[in-house]
Design a protein around this motif. Structure first.
Motif, short mmCIF file in Angstrom:
data_model
loop_
_atom_site.label_atom_id
_atom_site.label_comp_id
_atom_site.label_asym_id
_atom_site.label_seq_id
_atom_site.Cartn_x
_atom_site.Cartn_y
_atom_site.Cartn_z
N MET A 38 50.58 26.03 50.65
CA MET A 38 50.01 25.87 49.32
C MET A 38 50.67 24.72 48.57
SD MET A 38 47.71 27.13 47.50
CE MET A 38 47.13 27.31 45.89
N ARG A 39 51.99 24.59 48.75
CA ARG A 39 52.71 23.51 48.07
C ARG A 39 52.23 22.15 48.55
NH1 ARG A 39 57.21 22.02 45.18
NH2 ARG A 39 58.42 20.31 46.03
N LEU A 40 52.02 22.01 49.87
CA LEU A 40 51.55 20.74 50.43
C LEU A 40 50.17 20.38 49.87
CD1 LEU A 40 51.91 18.34 52.31
CD2 LEU A 40 51.01 19.76 54.16
N ALA A 41 49.30 21.37 49.77
CA ALA A 41 47.96 21.12 49.22
C ALA A 41 48.04 20.67 47.76
CB ALA A 41 47.10 22.37 49.35
N ALA A 42 48.90 21.32 46.99
CA ALA A 42 49.07 20.94 45.58
C ALA A 42 49.65 19.54 45.46
CB ALA A 42 49.97 21.95 44.87
N LYS A 43 50.61 19.23 46.30
CA LYS A 43 51.23 17.90 46.28
C LYS A 43 50.20 16.83 46.66
CE LYS A 43 55.04 15.28 48.30
NZ LYS A 43 56.13 15.29 49.27
N THR A 44 49.40 17.10 47.68
CA THR A 44 48.37 16.16 48.12
C THR A 44 47.35 15.93 47.02
OG1 THR A 44 48.66 16.84 50.41
CG2 THR A 44 46.59 15.74 49.87
N LEU A 45 46.93 17.01 46.36
CA LEU A 45 45.97 16.89 45.27
C LEU A 45 46.56 16.10 44.10
CD1 LEU A 45 43.24 17.55 44.04
CD2 LEU A 45 44.22 19.70 43.22
N SER A 46 47.81 16.38 43.74
CA SER A 46 48.41 15.67 42.62
C SER A 46 48.57 14.18 42.95
CB SER A 46 49.74 16.29 42.20
OG SER A 46 50.74 16.05 43.16
N TYR A 47 48.94 13.88 44.20
CA TYR A 47 49.07 12.47 44.59
C TYR A 47 47.71 11.78 44.55
CZ TYR A 47 50.10 8.21 47.07
OH TYR A 47 50.21 6.88 47.40
N SER A 48 46.67 12.45 45.02
CA SER A 48 45.33 11.88 44.99
C SER A 48 44.89 11.59 43.56
CB SER A 48 44.33 12.83 45.65
OG SER A 48 44.66 13.01 47.00
N LEU A 49 45.13 12.52 42.66
CA LEU A 49 44.76 12.31 41.26
C LEU A 49 45.56 11.16 40.65
CD1 LEU A 49 44.42 16.01 40.05
CD2 LEU A 49 42.58 14.34 40.41
N MET A 50 46.84 11.08 40.99
CA MET A 50 47.66 9.98 40.48
C MET A 50 47.13 8.65 41.01
SD MET A 50 51.67 9.07 41.07
CE MET A 50 51.34 8.57 42.75
N HIS A 51 46.79 8.61 42.29
CA HIS A 51 46.30 7.38 42.91
C HIS A 51 45.01 6.91 42.23
CE1 HIS A 51 46.04 5.02 46.87
NE2 HIS A 51 45.23 4.46 46.01
N VAL A 52 44.08 7.82 42.03
CA VAL A 52 42.82 7.47 41.37
C VAL A 52 43.07 7.01 39.93
CG1 VAL A 52 40.63 8.40 40.51
CG2 VAL A 52 41.36 8.90 42.84
N THR A 53 43.97 7.68 39.24
CA THR A 53 44.29 7.32 37.86
C THR A 53 44.90 5.93 37.78
OG1 THR A 53 44.63 9.63 37.27
CG2 THR A 53 45.61 7.99 35.81
N VAL A 54 45.85 5.62 38.65
CA VAL A 54 46.48 4.30 38.65
C VAL A 54 45.45 3.23 39.02
CG1 VAL A 54 48.19 2.85 39.82
CG2 VAL A 54 48.81 5.15 39.08
N ALA A 55 44.69 3.45 40.07
CA ALA A 55 43.69 2.46 40.50
C ALA A 55 42.66 2.22 39.40
CB ALA A 55 43.01 2.92 41.79
N THR A 56 42.20 3.29 38.76
CA THR A 56 41.22 3.17 37.68
C THR A 56 41.82 2.43 36.49
OG1 THR A 56 40.12 5.19 38.39
CG2 THR A 56 39.68 4.45 36.14
N SER A 57 43.04 2.76 36.14
CA SER A 57 43.70 2.11 34.99
C SER A 57 43.89 0.62 35.22
CB SER A 57 45.05 2.76 34.72
OG SER A 57 44.88 4.12 34.40
N VAL A 58 44.36 0.25 36.40
CA VAL A 58 44.55 -1.17 36.72
C VAL A 58 43.20 -1.88 36.71
CG1 VAL A 58 45.24 -2.80 38.53
CG2 VAL A 58 46.69 -0.82 38.00
N ALA A 59 42.19 -1.28 37.28
CA ALA A 59 40.86 -1.90 37.29
C ALA A 59 40.32 -2.06 35.88
CB ALA A 59 39.90 -1.06 38.14
N TYR A 60 40.59 -1.09 35.00
CA TYR A 60 40.12 -1.21 33.61
C TYR A 60 40.83 -2.35 32.90
CZ TYR A 60 39.07 -0.41 28.77
OH TYR A 60 38.66 -0.60 27.48
#
Length: 69
Positions: free
Chosen positions: A1-23
């Motif tokens: 469960m911890r690995l799934a949560a970590k993977t999800l949080s990393y994915s959200l962070m990645h999308v947020t950073v990529a979107t922010s830089v693109a904006y």
């Protein structure tokens, strides 16, 4: 469960950073969100390809060159 949560949080962070830089670069939220969602998908393919190419042939990497000194 911890690995799934970590993977999800990393994915959200990645999308947020990529979107922010693109904006910041485009000033357009629609384009930024498109880039922010597409970039991680491309990265998912690029990373294993990068690993494959590095594993094909050993690469000698010298951080410091010794010129006989």
């Amino acid at each position: 469960m911890r690995l799934a949560a970590k993977t999800l949080s990393y994915s959200l962070m990645h999308v947020t950073v990529a979107t922010s830089v693109a904006y910041v670069l485009t000033g357009n939220w629609a384009i930024a969100l498109g880039i922010g969602l597409i970039e991680p998908m491309v990265q998912t393919i690029a990373y294993p390809l990068h690993e494959y190419l590095w594993e094909r042939k050993p690469v000698k990497v010298e951080l410091f060159h010794n010129h006989g000194h």
